[in-house]
Design a protein around this motif. Structure first.
Motif, PDB file in Angstrom:
ATOM      1  N   ALA A  30     -43.113   6.778 -60.629  1.00  0.00           N
ATOM      2  CA  ALA A  30     -42.380   7.772 -61.244  1.00  0.00           C
ATOM      3  C   ALA A  30     -41.224   6.992 -61.251  1.00  0.00           C
ATOM      4  CB  ALA A  30     -41.377   8.545 -59.720  1.00  0.00           C
ATOM      5  N   SER A  31     -40.735   6.193 -60.613  1.00  0.00           N
ATOM      6  CA  SER A  31     -39.866   5.315 -60.672  1.00  0.00           C
ATOM      7  C   SER A  31     -39.606   4.052 -61.986  1.00  0.00           C
ATOM      8  CB  SER A  31     -39.863   3.639 -59.684  1.00  0.00           C
ATOM      9  OG  SER A  31     -39.481   2.384 -59.490  1.00  0.00           O
ATOM     10  N   ALA A  32     -40.564   4.255 -62.740  1.00  0.00           N
ATOM     11  CA  ALA A  32     -40.585   3.536 -64.317  1.00  0.00           C
ATOM     12  C   ALA A  32     -40.060   4.087 -64.697  1.00  0.00           C
ATOM     13  CB  ALA A  32     -41.834   3.392 -64.522  1.00  0.00           C
ATOM     14  N   ARG A  33     -40.380   5.584 -64.700  1.00  0.00           N
ATOM     15  CA  ARG A  33     -39.323   6.994 -65.986  1.00  0.00           C
ATOM     16  C   ARG A  33     -37.964   7.388 -65.075  1.00  0.00           C
ATOM     17  NH1 ARG A  33     -43.517  10.000 -67.945  1.00  0.00           N
ATOM     18  NH2 ARG A  33     -42.201  11.255 -68.898  1.00  0.00           N
ATOM     19  N   ASN A  34     -38.217   6.432 -64.225  1.00  0.00           N
ATOM     20  CA  ASN A  34     -36.121   6.669 -63.065  1.00  0.00           C
ATOM     21  C   ASN A  34     -36.177   8.053 -63.079  1.00  0.00           C
ATOM     22  OD1 ASN A  34     -33.457   5.836 -62.718  1.00  0.00           O
ATOM     23  ND2 ASN A  34     -32.872   6.671 -65.109  1.00  0.00           N
ATOM     24  N   ILE A  35     -37.196   8.599 -62.180  1.00  0.00           N
ATOM     25  CA  ILE A  35     -37.293   9.336 -61.392  1.00  0.00           C
ATOM     26  C   ILE A  35     -37.444   8.729 -60.124  1.00  0.00           C
ATOM     27  CG2 ILE A  35     -38.370  11.737 -60.882  1.00  0.00           C
ATOM     28  CD1 ILE A  35     -39.543  11.552 -63.532  1.00  0.00           C
ATOM     29  N   PHE A  36     -36.712   9.513 -58.394  1.00  0.00           N
ATOM     30  CA  PHE A  36     -36.954   9.256 -57.275  1.00  0.00           C
ATOM     31  C   PHE A  36     -37.341  10.010 -56.964  1.00  0.00           C
ATOM     32  CE2 PHE A  36     -33.796   9.608 -53.348  1.00  0.00           C
ATOM     33  CZ  PHE A  36     -35.026   8.685 -52.635  1.00  0.00           C
TER      34      PHE A  36
ATOM     35  N   GLU B 247     -32.330   8.288 -62.532  1.00  0.00           N
ATOM     36  CA  GLU B 247     -31.175   9.705 -63.380  1.00  0.00           C
ATOM     37  C   GLU B 247     -31.445  10.781 -62.261  1.00  0.00           C
ATOM     38  OE1 GLU B 247     -31.664  11.415 -66.984  1.00  0.00           O
ATOM     39  OE2 GLU B 247     -32.972   9.247 -67.514  1.00  0.00           O
ATOM     40  N   VAL B 248     -33.191  11.053 -61.761  1.00  0.00           N
ATOM     41  CA  VAL B 248     -33.397  12.161 -61.189  1.00  0.00           C
ATOM     42  C   VAL B 248     -33.799  12.284 -59.779  1.00  0.00           C
ATOM     43  CG1 VAL B 248     -35.319  14.260 -61.473  1.00  0.00           C
ATOM     44  CG2 VAL B 248     -34.442  13.008 -63.715  1.00  0.00           C
ATOM     45  N   ARG B 249     -32.686  12.559 -59.720  1.00  0.00           N
ATOM     46  CA  ARG B 249     -33.597  12.632 -57.438  1.00  0.00           C
ATOM     47  C   ARG B 249     -34.212  13.491 -57.039  1.00  0.00           C
ATOM     48  NH1 ARG B 249     -30.849   8.684 -56.404  1.00  0.00           N
ATOM     49  NH2 ARG B 249     -30.367   9.127 -54.260  1.00  0.00           N
ATOM     50  N   VAL B 250     -35.447  14.021 -57.527  1.00  0.00           N
ATOM     51  CA  VAL B 250     -35.770  15.261 -56.767  1.00  0.00           C
ATOM     52  C   VAL B 250     -36.386  14.446 -55.527  1.00  0.00           C
ATOM     53  CG1 VAL B 250     -36.989  15.378 -59.171  1.00  0.00           C
ATOM     54  CG2 VAL B 250     -38.143  13.933 -57.666  1.00  0.00           C
TER      55      VAL B 250
ATOM     56  N   ALA C 134     -48.281  14.333 -50.409  1.00  0.00           N
ATOM     57  CA  ALA C 134     -47.758  15.625 -50.362  1.00  0.00           C
ATOM     58  C   ALA C 134     -46.058  14.591 -50.868  1.00  0.00           C
ATOM     59  CB  ALA C 134     -47.100  16.223 -48.953  1.00  0.00           C
ATOM     60  N   MET C 135     -44.945  15.488 -51.107  1.00  0.00           N
ATOM     61  CA  MET C 135     -43.971  14.422 -51.354  1.00  0.00           C
ATOM     62  C   MET C 135     -42.976  15.912 -50.984  1.00  0.00           C
ATOM     63  SD  MET C 135     -43.512  14.579 -55.551  1.00  0.00           S
ATOM     64  CE  MET C 135     -44.613  16.080 -56.091  1.00  0.00           C
ATOM     65  N   ARG C 136     -42.084  15.571 -50.201  1.00  0.00           N
ATOM     66  CA  ARG C 136     -40.573  16.567 -50.301  1.00  0.00           C
ATOM     67  C   ARG C 136     -39.510  16.760 -51.506  1.00  0.00           C
ATOM     68  NH1 ARG C 136     -35.040  14.716 -46.456  1.00  0.00           N
ATOM     69  NH2 ARG C 136     -34.725  13.626 -48.791  1.00  0.00           N
ATOM     70  N   LEU C 137     -39.545  17.450 -52.071  1.00  0.00           N
ATOM     71  CA  LEU C 137     -38.776  17.830 -53.454  1.00  0.00           C
ATOM     72  C   LEU C 137     -37.555  18.601 -53.142  1.00  0.00           C
ATOM     73  CD1 LEU C 137     -41.214  19.423 -55.953  1.00  0.00           C
ATOM     74  CD2 LEU C 137     -40.460  17.251 -55.133  1.00  0.00           C
ATOM     75  N   ASN C 138     -36.038  18.298 -53.715  1.00  0.00           N
ATOM     76  CA  ASN C 138     -35.266  18.807 -53.434  1.00  0.00           C
ATOM     77  C   ASN C 138     -35.166  20.170 -54.426  1.00  0.00           C
ATOM     78  OD1 ASN C 138     -32.235  19.198 -53.670  1.00  0.00           O
ATOM     79  ND2 ASN C 138     -31.692  17.337 -52.311  1.00  0.00           N
ATOM     80  N   ILE C 139     -34.777  21.061 -53.724  1.00  0.00           N
ATOM     81  CA  ILE C 139     -34.635  22.516 -54.936  1.00  0.00           C
ATOM     82  C   ILE C 139     -33.206  22.055 -56.320  1.00  0.00           C
ATOM     83  CG2 ILE C 139     -35.479  23.893 -53.533  1.00  0.00           C
ATOM     84  CD1 ILE C 139     -32.351  25.133 -52.972  1.00  0.00           C
ATOM     85  N   ALA C 140     -32.972  21.250 -55.620  1.00  0.00           N
ATOM     86  CA  ALA C 140     -31.936  21.217 -56.601  1.00  0.00           C
ATOM     87  C   ALA C 140     -31.962  20.172 -57.817  1.00  0.00           C
ATOM     88  CB  ALA C 140     -31.073  20.930 -56.399  1.00  0.00           C
ATOM     89  N   TYR C 141     -33.048  19.766 -57.810  1.00  0.00           N
ATOM     90  CA  TYR C 141     -33.261  18.711 -58.636  1.00  0.00           C
ATOM     91  C   TYR C 141     -34.998  18.779 -59.533  1.00  0.00           C
ATOM     92  CZ  TYR C 141     -29.967  16.036 -57.226  1.00  0.00           C
ATOM     93  OH  TYR C 141     -28.853  15.722 -56.812  1.00  0.00           O
ATOM     94  N   ALA C 142     -36.002  19.139 -58.595  1.00  0.00           N
ATOM     95  CA  ALA C 142     -37.197  19.698 -58.847  1.00  0.00           C
ATOM     96  C   ALA C 142     -37.026  20.854 -60.190  1.00  0.00           C
ATOM     97  CB  ALA C 142     -37.373  21.092 -57.438  1.00  0.00           C
ATOM     98  N   THR C 143     -36.570  21.171 -60.962  1.00  0.00           N
ATOM     99  CA  THR C 143     -36.174  21.888 -62.215  1.00  0.00           C
ATOM    100  C   THR C 143     -36.257  20.750 -62.860  1.00  0.00           C
ATOM    101  OG1 THR C 143     -34.466  22.833 -62.270  1.00  0.00           O
ATOM    102  CG2 THR C 143     -36.402  24.379 -61.307  1.00  0.00           C
ATOM    103  N   HIS C 144     -35.932  20.195 -63.155  1.00  0.00           N
ATOM    104  CA  HIS C 144     -35.646  19.228 -63.733  1.00  0.00           C
ATOM    105  C   HIS C 144     -36.362  18.814 -64.850  1.00  0.00           C
ATOM    106  CE1 HIS C 144     -33.359  15.492 -66.232  1.00  0.00           C
ATOM    107  NE2 HIS C 144     -32.624  16.158 -65.078  1.00  0.00           N
ATOM    108  N   PRO C 145     -36.233  18.851 -66.227  1.00  0.00           N
ATOM    109  CA  PRO C 145     -37.387  18.149 -66.943  1.00  0.00           C
ATOM    110  C   PRO C 145     -38.106  17.164 -67.102  1.00  0.00           C
ATOM    111  CG  PRO C 145     -35.264  19.921 -67.802  1.00  0.00           C
ATOM    112  CD  PRO C 145     -34.657  19.230 -66.632  1.00  0.00           C
ATOM    113  N   LYS C 146     -37.066  16.085 -66.391  1.00  0.00           N
ATOM    114  CA  LYS C 146     -38.182  15.088 -66.815  1.00  0.00           C
ATOM    115  C   LYS C 146     -38.707  15.300 -65.840  1.00  0.00           C
ATOM    116  CE  LYS C 146     -34.516  11.977 -69.282  1.00  0.00           C
ATOM    117  NZ  LYS C 146     -33.479  11.076 -69.085  1.00  0.00           N
ATOM    118  N   PHE C 147     -38.658  15.696 -64.838  1.00  0.00           N
ATOM    119  CA  PHE C 147     -39.614  15.245 -63.674  1.00  0.00           C
ATOM    120  C   PHE C 147     -40.621  16.174 -64.073  1.00  0.00           C
ATOM    121  CE2 PHE C 147     -41.356  18.004 -59.723  1.00  0.00           C
ATOM    122  CZ  PHE C 147     -41.531  17.176 -59.224  1.00  0.00           C
ATOM    123  N   ILE C 148     -41.034  17.796 -64.622  1.00  0.00           N
ATOM    124  CA  ILE C 148     -41.772  18.675 -64.718  1.00  0.00           C
ATOM    125  C   ILE C 148     -42.855  17.992 -65.708  1.00  0.00           C
ATOM    126  CG2 ILE C 148     -42.548  20.351 -66.025  1.00  0.00           C
ATOM    127  CD1 ILE C 148     -40.915  20.903 -63.292  1.00  0.00           C
ATOM    128  N   ASP C 149     -42.149  17.367 -66.884  1.00  0.00           N
ATOM    129  CA  ASP C 149     -42.304  16.939 -68.220  1.00  0.00           C
ATOM    130  C   ASP C 149     -43.615  15.660 -67.438  1.00  0.00           C
ATOM    131  OD1 ASP C 149     -41.778  18.534 -69.835  1.00  0.00           O
ATOM    132  OD2 ASP C 149     -40.324  16.784 -70.694  1.00  0.00           O
TER     133      ASP C 149
END
Length: 457
Positions: free
Chosen positions: A409-415, A100-103, A432-447
């Motif tokens: 993250a996978s357990a929370r449906n976050i890629f 669902e969340v594809r950071v 480190a990790m590579r983040l896609n800017i379009a998904y980096a502000t997704h509330p589920k990822f931030i939480d």
């Protein structure tokens, strides 16, 4: 919703409800038309579409039936940590799109592209009865597209004629042609570290030895480049000068000159990938412009800025090298798809592509600022502030484990795209990790990241 879509939706609902179980005969066209208040032509078209998609079976003289084969189970969302840090698995996830969340995504969201109106451009030189969709096309690529590309390169300071430009099925196809033509098993190449992970997998597949050169904010680490070039005697250096994937950094002019000096000193050639060129400044430092395609092979694509589905990319090289690569292209894939290239050029010639690029530049700039603010709000360090790039290279906290991050993250449906996948040696001195800017502000990822941080406090 169209009337045809309404018929299809009604049939799907009946199948899902068990009204028509597997193997059952559904309404005839005449009955469906009467029951739904549709024309028989509308129902026939809807049924034909469902047959084409394997959702119905047509039996001559009998009617339409629900397929009897078992329904496929949905793909599992969770994948093992071992798979998550494997190049093929990460690439597969970006194609299959289970999360669902594809950071960790490599491309911009589909919404950023909109709904391009692709229509093949008619060729006034063709006979009216000719059908370009039936032809392989010129192995060099559609002439008008190559003329457009030559003009685009001139605007970037790269003096290339259409005869030096070869279209490909995306940048990865171009990289594959170059590797096949110029390298043999056992050869050594230099690559950016961190760098483009699908390239690493491609080179490993060909039995090529890969040596990483540390990427700094202003380009490759020149001291390390010279040291490793002297030690390993590479044939090629694969690099992305601008809007670098995954760090977002861009080459400075002084570093560009020194990279070319190193190439001349140690006798290696350079492959410069420039996938985001169309949203970057034309006068930004490019090795191909400094070198004028003597040692540099320049690679571009429309996959990142428009549509990966079209599979249109290109390369530019000196005439002899371009010709040899065209011969290899003919031997391996014949041509790269005349119809797709005509559709792309029609979109460009209509002025729609230019309007799209203006919107995309604005969107990238605004989203980058928001992503930087969100990531820094989590207390995380960013490698650099990118410009015209889809990515942030974000350092995790000291002692954090990339594999555990991916698993949680996978357990929370976050890629998540873990950092070590982008390191040729798979040994990352800083997690480190590579983040896609379009998904980096997704509330589920931030939480999720905040909860992890709180748990470590």
């Amino acid at each position: 919703m169209t009337r045809i879509d309404a018929v299809i939706q009604h049939v799907h609902a009946g199948i899902a409800a068990g009204t028509w179980p597997p193997g059952a005969r559904i309404w005839s066209i005449r009955t469906a038309a009467a029951e739904l208040g549709m024309s028989k032509n509308t129902v026939a078209e809807a049924y034909d579409r469902m047959v084409a998609m394997g959702q119905l079976e047509a039996r001559m003289g009998s009617g339409y039936y629900v397929p009897t084969q078992a329904k496929r189970e949905p793909l599992p969302k969770a994948i093992s940590v071992a798979q998550a840090v494997d190049a093929v698995s990460l690439l597969r996830e970006q194609l299959v799109r289970r999360y669902e969340v594809r950071v960790g995504e490599g491309r911009p969201p589909r919404a950023w592209v909109g709904r391009p109106d692709f229509k093949p451009l008619a060729d006034p030189g063709r006979h009216p009865e000719d059908n370009e969709a039936h032809d392989y096309g010129n192995p060099w690529g559609f002439d008008k597209l190559r003329e457009y590309l030559a003009q685009s390169l001139i605007e970037r300071g790269i003096e290339a004629t259409p005869g030096q430009i070869l279209t490909t099925m995306g940048a990865n196809h171009a990289l594959d042609l170059i590797a096949r033509q110029l390298l043999e098993p056992g050869d050594t190449v230099l690559v950016d570290s961190p760098g483009y992970y699908p390239l690493f997998a491609k080179l490993h597949l060909g039995g090529i030895r890969i040596v990483g050169v540390r990427r700094l904010v202003n380009g490759p680490d020149i001291d390390e480049l010279n040291t490793k070039a002297a030690r390993y005697k590479p044939k090629l250096f694969f690099t992305q000068s601008l809007a670098h994937n995954p760090t977002g950094s861009s080459l400075s002019l002084p570093i560009g000159h020194r990279v070319l000096q190193a190439a001349a000193r140690h006798g290696f050639d350079i492959v410069e990938d420039d996938p985001l060129a169309d949203i970057l400044p034309a006068n930004a430092p490019r090795l191909a412009a400094l070198d004028q395609l003597e040692r540099v092979i320049y690679v571009g694509t429309f996959s990142k800025t428009l549509s990966a589905g079209l599979r249109v990319g290109y390369l530019a090289a000196n005439p002899a090298r371009a010709s040899a690569l065209c011969d290899l292209k003919m031997l391996t894939v014949v041509s790269s798809g005349d119809l797709a290239e005509r559709m792309l050029f029609g979109f460009i010639a209509s002025g729609q592509y230019l309007k799209h690029l203006r919107r995309l530049r604005t969107r990238v700039s605004q989203t980058t600022a928001q992503a930087l603010q969100a990531v820094r709000g989590l207390g995380l360090e960013v490698f650099c502030e990118p410009s015209g790039c889809f990515y942030l290279w974000v350092y995790l906290r000291p002692g954090d484990d990339e594999s555990r991050l991916v698993e949680e993250a996978s357990a929370r449906n976050i890629f998540i795209a873990p950092g070590r996948l982008f390191i040729p040696e798979r040994v990352n001195d800083r997690p480190a990790m590579r983040l896609n800017i379009a998904y980096a502000t997704h509330p589920k990822f931030i939480d999720f990241m905040r909860e992890r941080s709180a748990g470590k406090a």
